[in-house]
Design a protein around this motif. Sequence first.
Motif, PDB file in Angstrom:
ATOM      1  N   PRO A 239       0.822  -1.215   0.000  1.00  0.00           N
ATOM      2  CA  PRO A 239       0.000   0.000   0.000  1.00  0.00           C
ATOM      3  C   PRO A 239       0.855   1.264   0.000  1.00  0.00           C
ATOM      4  CG  PRO A 239       0.250  -0.766   2.222  1.00  0.00           C
ATOM      5  CD  PRO A 239       0.997  -1.752   1.363  1.00  0.00           C
ATOM      6  N   LYS A 240       0.213   2.388  -0.282  1.00  0.00           N
ATOM      7  CA  LYS A 240       0.944   3.653  -0.348  1.00  0.00           C
ATOM      8  C   LYS A 240       1.618   4.015   0.967  1.00  0.00           C
ATOM      9  CE  LYS A 240      -1.879   5.608  -4.069  1.00  0.00           C
ATOM     10  NZ  LYS A 240      -2.823   6.679  -4.471  1.00  0.00           N
ATOM     11  N   VAL A 241       1.026   3.595   2.097  1.00  0.00           N
ATOM     12  CA  VAL A 241       1.591   3.980   3.391  1.00  0.00           C
ATOM     13  C   VAL A 241       2.988   3.409   3.591  1.00  0.00           C
ATOM     14  CG1 VAL A 241       0.624   2.030   4.691  1.00  0.00           C
ATOM     15  CG2 VAL A 241       1.062   4.196   5.851  1.00  0.00           C
ATOM     16  N   THR A 242       3.299   2.287   2.921  1.00  0.00           N
ATOM     17  CA  THR A 242       4.642   1.699   3.059  1.00  0.00           C
ATOM     18  C   THR A 242       5.564   2.043   1.882  1.00  0.00           C
ATOM     19  OG1 THR A 242       4.042  -0.387   1.954  1.00  0.00           O
ATOM     20  CG2 THR A 242       3.695  -0.259   4.348  1.00  0.00           C
ATOM     21  N   TYR A 243       5.061   2.785   0.908  1.00  0.00           N
ATOM     22  CA  TYR A 243       5.884   3.099  -0.265  1.00  0.00           C
ATOM     23  C   TYR A 243       7.246   3.718   0.075  1.00  0.00           C
ATOM     24  CZ  TYR A 243       2.531   2.123  -4.068  1.00  0.00           C
ATOM     25  OH  TYR A 243       1.705   1.523  -4.979  1.00  0.00           O
ATOM     26  N   ARG A 247       8.376   0.321  -1.565  1.00  0.00           N
ATOM     27  CA  ARG A 247       8.348   0.402  -3.021  1.00  0.00           C
ATOM     28  C   ARG A 247       9.187   1.550  -3.563  1.00  0.00           C
ATOM     29  NH1 ARG A 247       7.697  -3.613  -6.620  1.00  0.00           N
ATOM     30  NH2 ARG A 247       7.794  -2.606  -8.649  1.00  0.00           N
ATOM     31  N   GLU A 248       9.240   2.679  -2.857  1.00  0.00           N
ATOM     32  CA  GLU A 248      10.033   3.812  -3.326  1.00  0.00           C
ATOM     33  C   GLU A 248      11.398   3.865  -2.649  1.00  0.00           C
ATOM     34  OE1 GLU A 248       7.457   7.043  -2.455  1.00  0.00           O
ATOM     35  OE2 GLU A 248       6.144   6.695  -4.186  1.00  0.00           O
ATOM     36  N   TYR A 298       0.887  -2.405   9.557  1.00  0.00           N
ATOM     37  CA  TYR A 298       0.047  -2.588   8.370  1.00  0.00           C
ATOM     38  C   TYR A 298      -0.499  -4.012   8.308  1.00  0.00           C
ATOM     39  CZ  TYR A 298      -1.262  -3.481   3.543  1.00  0.00           C
ATOM     40  OH  TYR A 298      -1.946  -3.881   2.416  1.00  0.00           O
ATOM     41  N   MET A 348      -5.254  -5.871  -2.399  1.00  0.00           N
ATOM     42  CA  MET A 348      -5.302  -4.534  -2.972  1.00  0.00           C
ATOM     43  C   MET A 348      -6.685  -4.128  -3.469  1.00  0.00           C
ATOM     44  SD  MET A 348      -2.331  -3.790  -2.196  1.00  0.00           S
ATOM     45  CE  MET A 348      -2.423  -2.104  -2.800  1.00  0.00           C
ATOM     46  N   ASP A 350     -10.111  -2.323  -3.584  1.00  0.00           N
ATOM     47  CA  ASP A 350     -10.398  -0.971  -3.090  1.00  0.00           C
ATOM     48  C   ASP A 350     -11.063  -0.987  -1.722  1.00  0.00           C
ATOM     49  OD1 ASP A 350      -9.313   0.102  -5.366  1.00  0.00           O
ATOM     50  OD2 ASP A 350     -11.226   0.446  -6.378  1.00  0.00           O
ATOM     51  N   GLN A 353      -8.419  -1.894   0.993  1.00  0.00           N
ATOM     52  CA  GLN A 353      -7.457  -0.833   1.261  1.00  0.00           C
ATOM     53  C   GLN A 353      -8.106   0.390   1.903  1.00  0.00           C
ATOM     54  OE1 GLN A 353      -4.008  -0.757   1.069  1.00  0.00           O
ATOM     55  NE2 GLN A 353      -4.366  -2.959   0.908  1.00  0.00           N
ATOM     56  N   GLU A 357      -6.970   1.890   5.487  1.00  0.00           N
ATOM     57  CA  GLU A 357      -6.616   3.302   5.659  1.00  0.00           C
ATOM     58  C   GLU A 357      -7.454   3.954   6.762  1.00  0.00           C
ATOM     59  OE1 GLU A 357      -7.019   5.139   1.866  1.00  0.00           O
ATOM     60  OE2 GLU A 357      -5.445   3.913   0.926  1.00  0.00           O
TER      61      GLU A 357
END
Length: 403
Positions: A239-243, A247-248, A298, A348, A350, A353, A357
Amino acid sequence: MKITKKVLRNVSLTAHPQGCAQYVSNQIEWVQAHAQVSDDSRYPASKNLVLPKRVLILGGSTGYGLSSRIVSAFAAQADTINVSFEREPSETRTATPGWYNTMAFEREARKAGHKAESIFGDAFSDETKQATAELIKSLLGQVDLVIYSLASPLRTDPKTGLTYRSVLKPIGKPFSALSVDLDCDVVKTATIEPAQGTQVEDTIKVMGGEDWSLWIDFLLQEKLLAEGAMVISYSYIGPKVTYPVYREGTIGKAKEDLEKTAAQLTKKLASIKGRAFVSVNKALVTRASAVIPVVPLYMAILYQVMKERDLHEHCTQQIYRLFTEKLFSGKAIPTDDEGRIRVDDWEMQDDIQSEVERRWDLQKEGEPLQGADLEGVYSEYEQIHGFGFDNIDYDEDVDPRII
């Protein structure tokens, strides 16, 4: 000796041989219960599918690699070879859980009439590749499927002799977010400093696609891949919270390199009509994921949400679904726009997630975790090291050399 849990900074230092055997047995029983007749449409019976019969798993002693070996043997009735780096036990020290898992698996696989052998060594080295080639030739002839599931803190490049270390860090700036420890439900803030110097490049050298490519090049050269052979590597997006940390971050860059490698390997495999894929899997408790800051929080929320919706899966359920619904269903292999197989599709969704969130926003530093299943996460972490099984007497003296 009495084998007890010893955990330091979310890392378990011991493993219980009888517990690891139970852990493997439970997964085998689940596969066997579904392979012949299944009343769950999500996990169809595998008996009528054309599944690979000769499988090489690089990193097949724990986590998704172990599950790949279990599904191969007990759903596909395959013969398997595992390559992994493990510590054997001594009179006063336990082995790694992967060593105990492997002993337990191979015992059960052989009872079922399957060939099952392992090479314990540095999978990144030329020596281990050569030893694996000799074992494939003598035991299997060729392989139909190669699973690449290696996770390591370091790698020595066989060409240069230089050793590289992987790090799990954000890039560019520090990252702070809420987190929890596995054994304490009080929410805290974790801060991770950014990568420095060559740490990004070094992590790509360890966890990227270079070694995967070297393995496939070598197996092709030795003519050990059967016509139509498939090669799979495992990845994660999340998810974006762990990016920022995943992931990033440094590991994300390595995973991007791994995913690019799949397309390159498919071109190389064209000569034998083979294909390469990256499978993006669900967030699950492994020896590696448990020590990533933010991720345990998470996972605790995710587990609770997915269990409430009857969508939670353990590693073996994921790999069973990968085999029966994605890779070998007899239909076209479904992929996303990047060519990746998505077994994280339930995670993932919707609705999943958005609920994760919402619950994430409820958490407060210094307060107990809310609406989450940290107990379930901790229980899984215990069990992958052989602890937490009700039918095992952990006060009993056990020889750690037991197999």
